[in-house]
Design a protein around this motif. Structure first.
Motif, PDB file in Angstrom:
ATOM      1  N   ASP A 429     -15.250  -9.864  -2.268  1.00 39.24           N
ATOM      2  CA  ASP A 429     -15.888  -8.556  -2.216  1.00 39.24           C
ATOM      3  C   ASP A 429     -16.140  -8.142  -0.759  1.00 39.24           C
ATOM      4  O   ASP A 429     -15.820  -7.020  -0.352  1.00 39.24           O
ATOM      5  CB  ASP A 429     -17.221  -8.621  -2.973  1.00 39.24           C
ATOM      6  CG  ASP A 429     -17.727  -7.253  -3.407  1.00 39.24           C
ATOM      7  OD1 ASP A 429     -16.910  -6.445  -3.892  1.00 39.24           O
ATOM      8  OD2 ASP A 429     -18.925  -6.992  -3.265  1.00 39.24           O
ATOM      9  N   ALA A 430     -16.699  -9.057   0.021  1.00 35.83           N
ATOM     10  CA  ALA A 430     -16.976  -8.758   1.431  1.00 35.83           C
ATOM     11  C   ALA A 430     -15.689  -8.511   2.206  1.00 35.83           C
ATOM     12  O   ALA A 430     -15.617  -7.601   3.046  1.00 35.83           O
ATOM     13  CB  ALA A 430     -17.763  -9.910   2.056  1.00 35.83           C
ATOM     14  N   ALA A 431     -14.651  -9.296   1.916  1.00 41.80           N
ATOM     15  CA  ALA A 431     -13.369  -9.122   2.604  1.00 41.80           C
ATOM     16  C   ALA A 431     -12.758  -7.761   2.284  1.00 41.80           C
ATOM     17  O   ALA A 431     -12.209  -7.083   3.166  1.00 41.80           O
ATOM     18  CB  ALA A 431     -12.408 -10.248   2.215  1.00 41.80           C
ATOM     19  N   CYS A 432     -12.869  -7.344   1.025  1.00 40.15           N
ATOM     20  CA  CYS A 432     -12.355  -6.027   0.632  1.00 40.15           C
ATOM     21  C   CYS A 432     -13.137  -4.910   1.315  1.00 40.15           C
ATOM     22  O   CYS A 432     -12.567  -3.878   1.686  1.00 40.15           O
ATOM     23  CB  CYS A 432     -12.422  -5.859  -0.886  1.00 40.15           C
ATOM     24  SG  CYS A 432     -11.165  -6.759  -1.784  1.00 40.15           S
ATOM     25  N   GLY A 433     -14.436  -5.113   1.479  1.00 35.27           N
ATOM     26  CA  GLY A 433     -15.247  -4.110   2.153  1.00 35.27           C
ATOM     27  C   GLY A 433     -14.784  -3.871   3.573  1.00 35.27           C
ATOM     28  O   GLY A 433     -14.698  -2.724   4.036  1.00 35.27           O
ATOM     29  N   GLU A 434     -14.458  -4.942   4.271  1.00 37.04           N
ATOM     30  CA  GLU A 434     -13.968  -4.824   5.640  1.00 37.04           C
ATOM     31  C   GLU A 434     -12.581  -4.182   5.661  1.00 37.04           C
ATOM     32  O   GLU A 434     -12.289  -3.317   6.494  1.00 37.04           O
ATOM     33  CB  GLU A 434     -13.909  -6.209   6.291  1.00 37.04           C
ATOM     34  CG  GLU A 434     -15.269  -6.857   6.510  1.00 37.04           C
ATOM     35  CD  GLU A 434     -16.098  -6.091   7.522  1.00 37.04           C
ATOM     36  OE1 GLU A 434     -15.657  -5.965   8.675  1.00 37.04           O
ATOM     37  OE2 GLU A 434     -17.189  -5.603   7.140  1.00 37.04           O
ATOM     38  N   PHE A 435     -11.729  -4.596   4.745  1.00 43.93           N
ATOM     39  CA  PHE A 435     -10.324  -4.166   4.740  1.00 43.93           C
ATOM     40  C   PHE A 435     -10.186  -2.687   4.401  1.00 43.93           C
ATOM     41  O   PHE A 435      -9.530  -1.923   5.127  1.00 43.93           O
ATOM     42  CB  PHE A 435      -9.552  -5.018   3.739  1.00 43.93           C
ATOM     43  CG  PHE A 435      -8.070  -4.734   3.696  1.00 43.93           C
ATOM     44  CD1 PHE A 435      -7.293  -4.766   4.840  1.00 43.93           C
ATOM     45  CD2 PHE A 435      -7.441  -4.456   2.489  1.00 43.93           C
ATOM     46  CE1 PHE A 435      -5.923  -4.518   4.797  1.00 43.93           C
ATOM     47  CE2 PHE A 435      -6.083  -4.207   2.433  1.00 43.93           C
ATOM     48  CZ  PHE A 435      -5.323  -4.243   3.592  1.00 43.93           C
ATOM     49  N   PHE A 436     -10.824  -2.240   3.320  1.00 43.04           N
ATOM     50  CA  PHE A 436     -10.607  -0.863   2.873  1.00 43.04           C
ATOM     51  C   PHE A 436     -11.459   0.155   3.629  1.00 43.04           C
ATOM     52  O   PHE A 436     -11.240   1.358   3.490  1.00 43.04           O
ATOM     53  CB  PHE A 436     -10.811  -0.758   1.366  1.00 43.04           C
ATOM     54  CG  PHE A 436      -9.625  -1.274   0.591  1.00 43.04           C
ATOM     55  CD1 PHE A 436      -8.496  -0.485   0.422  1.00 43.04           C
ATOM     56  CD2 PHE A 436      -9.610  -2.563   0.091  1.00 43.04           C
ATOM     57  CE1 PHE A 436      -7.383  -0.966  -0.249  1.00 43.04           C
ATOM     58  CE2 PHE A 436      -8.507  -3.057  -0.593  1.00 43.04           C
ATOM     59  CZ  PHE A 436      -7.378  -2.252  -0.758  1.00 43.04           C
ATOM     60  N   SER A 437     -12.382  -0.335   4.453  1.00 45.65           N
ATOM     61  CA  SER A 437     -13.087   0.582   5.348  1.00 45.65           C
ATOM     62  C   SER A 437     -12.409   0.648   6.711  1.00 45.65           C
ATOM     63  O   SER A 437     -12.880   1.366   7.601  1.00 45.65           O
ATOM     64  CB  SER A 437     -14.543   0.137   5.510  1.00 45.65           C
ATOM     65  OG  SER A 437     -14.615  -1.155   6.085  1.00 45.65           O
ATOM     66  N   GLY A 438     -11.305  -0.103   6.863  1.00 46.15           N
ATOM     67  CA  GLY A 438     -10.522  -0.038   8.095  1.00 46.15           C
ATOM     68  C   GLY A 438     -11.004  -0.943   9.208  1.00 46.15           C
ATOM     69  O   GLY A 438     -10.541  -0.816  10.355  1.00 46.15           O
ATOM     70  N   ARG A 439     -11.896  -1.876   8.892  1.00 47.39           N
ATOM     71  CA  ARG A 439     -12.445  -2.745   9.945  1.00 47.39           C
ATOM     72  C   ARG A 439     -11.698  -4.061  10.089  1.00 47.39           C
ATOM     73  O   ARG A 439     -12.037  -4.874  10.944  1.00 47.39           O
ATOM     74  CB  ARG A 439     -13.922  -3.015   9.674  1.00 47.39           C
ATOM     75  CG  ARG A 439     -14.810  -1.780   9.784  1.00 47.39           C
ATOM     76  CD  ARG A 439     -16.288  -2.139   9.761  1.00 47.39           C
ATOM     77  NE  ARG A 439     -16.679  -2.718   8.492  1.00 47.39           N
ATOM     78  CZ  ARG A 439     -17.176  -2.014   7.469  1.00 47.39           C
ATOM     79  NH1 ARG A 439     -17.298  -0.691   7.562  1.00 47.39           N
ATOM     80  NH2 ARG A 439     -17.538  -2.611   6.354  1.00 47.39           N
TER      81      ARG A 439
END
Length: 468
Positions: A429-439
């Protein structure tokens, strides 16, 4: 506060301390394996579990996308069969906070719908023998299909999802299709066609954006929703071993060539600005509402979406589900292949005061009538074969049945989220948050997922499960 309440609160505090409500380290008072039901009566052909007629039954329902009213119909069926048994019904969105103290002190309910973001971690429940074995349920006669056992009435794969090292412990009631959702009315009005290939999908996203509509939105508060199409894309490219390796915590499973290619493809959605501005701050209901208002064309979700959004979806919206686009001719699975699995877990605690009644309640749910009532009320499929007979299905659910029929034997699933809740709900979940927010980049995204999986694999306090 009396002594019992004090001990109960102190124990609960220790249980609730770990992330994601893990039960590791607490004494659950599980099933000894050879004990008899405390409240068991005589077993007969019509009463296969030996339910005592006057023993009350307690049912706790997760009040989420399906609500709680469907359970009233199942409870009414149970009461019709056992009229002397009082039923205590309650519903909550915080299963873990509400029930973990009761598991600790040995007074759990008889049936628990252990679902939602606040569910109790199944890894802890299973490893501490806190769940009753449901094998007896599978071998019992169907409530309303003469000549068939409960097992023989279930759709393929329904038992696999709730089994841990060969032991069936969790009855997942719904049969869910996961895919990409869009409005057929919007597409018809605009003259758009759903894209079967990735290149066509990117071209369509460009067209949609030029029309002043965001191609995508997603629940940034729960970004794992976007892990589903990424993993699905990788499985279609590389085959089902992609999922099995992830489920079995194999080294570098998240860094396979198929996962790398899929992540790089989905990164294009991010870097080209095809996501609705502000999505990173939306929860699932807010993202879905923005989508149903026409602010975005696509959203990733399971087939509970239609029921969850029924109060805000415009008339004639006609939502439909579709598989993830194929990356190319080299995909091992066809375009029509999509993820389909049993979901919405129900369990009977090992220390339930009325275990026979809990098993009987699940048998009621798995009857043809019980399944039809559920589908009629919440517009969702169940794991009962033929459970939609005589039920008029809404547009979205009709599209689900068609998509599953087209997928057929190519329907796939993964189980790591059931085996290791922390891995999906916290780490991925945390990894997806970083990835799909462009970070983060695709490589950084997969590296973060792999580190999460490796941490689970190295944690001796977490029970491990093997998928064949």
């Amino acid at each position: 506060m009396n002594r019992r309440d004090l001990l109960r609160s102190t124990a609960a505090a220790g249980v609730l301390a770990p992330a994601a409500g893990l039960l590791t380290g607490c004494a659950m008072g599980g099933d000894s394996g050879g004990d008899k039901f405390t409240n068991q009566g005589e077993k007969t052909a019509d009463n296969p579990f030996g339910v005592k007629e006057d023993v009350p039954l307690e049912v706790v329902i997760f009040n989420g996308g399906f609500g709680e009213e469907y359970a009233r119909a199942h409870e009414a069926m149970y009461t019709e069969k056992h009229p002397k048994a009082a039923i205590k019904h309650s519903a909550t969105q915080e299963i873990s906070k509400t029930l973990q103290p009761r598991f600790v002190d040995g007074t759990p309910p008889d049936v628990v719908n252990n679902s939602g973001g606040g569910q109790i971690d199944f890894n802890g429940l299973v490893s501490q023998n806190a769940l009753a074995d449901l094998g007896e349920l599978l071998d019992a006669p169907s409530l309303d299909l003469p000549g068939k056992t409960v097992r023989e009435t279930l759709l393929p794969g329904a038992v696999d999802v709730g089994s841990y090292n060969g032991k069936f412990l969790v009855m997942n009631y719904t049969y869910t299709a996961y895919g990409i959702w869009y409005s057929t009315r919007l597409f018809a009005d605009r003259g758009w066609q759903y894209a079967n290939t990735w290149d066509e999908h990117i071209a369509l996203c460009k067209t949609i954006k030029a029309a002043g509509i965001a191609p995508w939105t997603y629940p940034g508060v729960h970004p794992r929703y976007m892990s589903w199409p990424v993993i699905a894309t990788a499985i279609k490219l590389g085959g089902t071993d992609v999922a099995k390796n992830i489920d079995n915590l194999e080294p570098n499973a998240w860094k396979s060539d198929a996962m790398k290619t899929a992540a790089e493809a989905w990164h294009q959605i991010v870097k080209d600005g095809y996501i609705l501005a502000g999505s990173a701050g939306l929860d699932h209901k807010q993202a879905q509402t923005a989508w149903s208002q026409g602010k975005a064309a696509f959203i990733s979700c399971g087939s509970w979406l239609e029921n969850e959004q029924k109060s805000v979806t415009p008339a004639g919206f006609n939502m439909t589900v579709a598989p993830t686009p194929s990356l190319g001719a080299g995909d091992k699975l066809p375009f029509a292949a999509l993820r389909g699995t049993a979901g919405e877990p129900f369990m009977v605690p090992a220390k339930a005061a009325n275990r026979p009644g809990g098993l009987e309640y699940l048998r009621v749910m798995l009857s043809r009538k019980g399944a039809q009532d559920f589908t009629r009320k919440v517009s969702s499929l169940t794991v009962v074969a033929g459970g939609t007979g005589g039920v008029e299905l809404p547009f979205g659910l009709t599209s689900v049945t068609k998509a599953l029929e087209a997928s057929g034997g190519d329907t796939f699933n993964w189980l790591y989220n059931a085996y290791y809740r922390k891995l999906e709900r916290n780490l991925v979940d945390a990894a997806c948050g970083e990835f799909f927010s462009g970070r983060s980049t695709p490589a950084e995204f997969l590296d973060q997922c792999q580190k999460g999986a490796d941490s689970i694999a190295a944690d001796s306090s977490v029970a491990k499960y093997k998928r064949a």
